[in-house]
Scaffold this active site. Structure first.
Site: not given
Length: 106
Positions: A47, A67
């Protein structure tokens, strides 16, 4: 503390190897080279690498955190058994480059 120590270790390594605390040399590198270099630093994951590519280097990449992963699953954008890494690969292949940034910051 762990994050601080890791950032300090990366900065020290950069200084030792390059004589400066900068990743500016990656600006001209390919996406794969950037992923390889950043991924070699302890504590830098997929990420973070994807965020550097998209936000700092203005590359067409779509970061997938927990998320985004859960939203993609809920909207049936990926198979129900898709892992976060599989979701990253799938969304980066399917989401058109020109909307990756806008969709991510939505």
């Amino acid at each position: 503390e762990t994050t601080t120590a890791r950032v300090q270790a990366i900065l020290q390594l950069l200084h030792d190897e390059r004589g400066e605390c900068s990743l500016e040399h990656l600006r001209e590198a390919s996406d794969e080279a950037v992923k390889r270099v950043l991924g070699s630093y302890k504590g830098v994951g997929a990420k973070t690498i994807s965020c550097v590519l998209m936000f700092c280097l203005k590359r067409f990449d779509f970061p997938v955190d927990t998320h985004v992963w859960k939203i993609a699953l809920a909207l049936n954008w990926v198979p129900k058994a898709a892992t976060r890494d599989q979701t990253y690969e799938h969304l980066n292949a399917k989401v058109p480059d020109e909307i990756k940034y806008a969709l991510h910051v939505l």
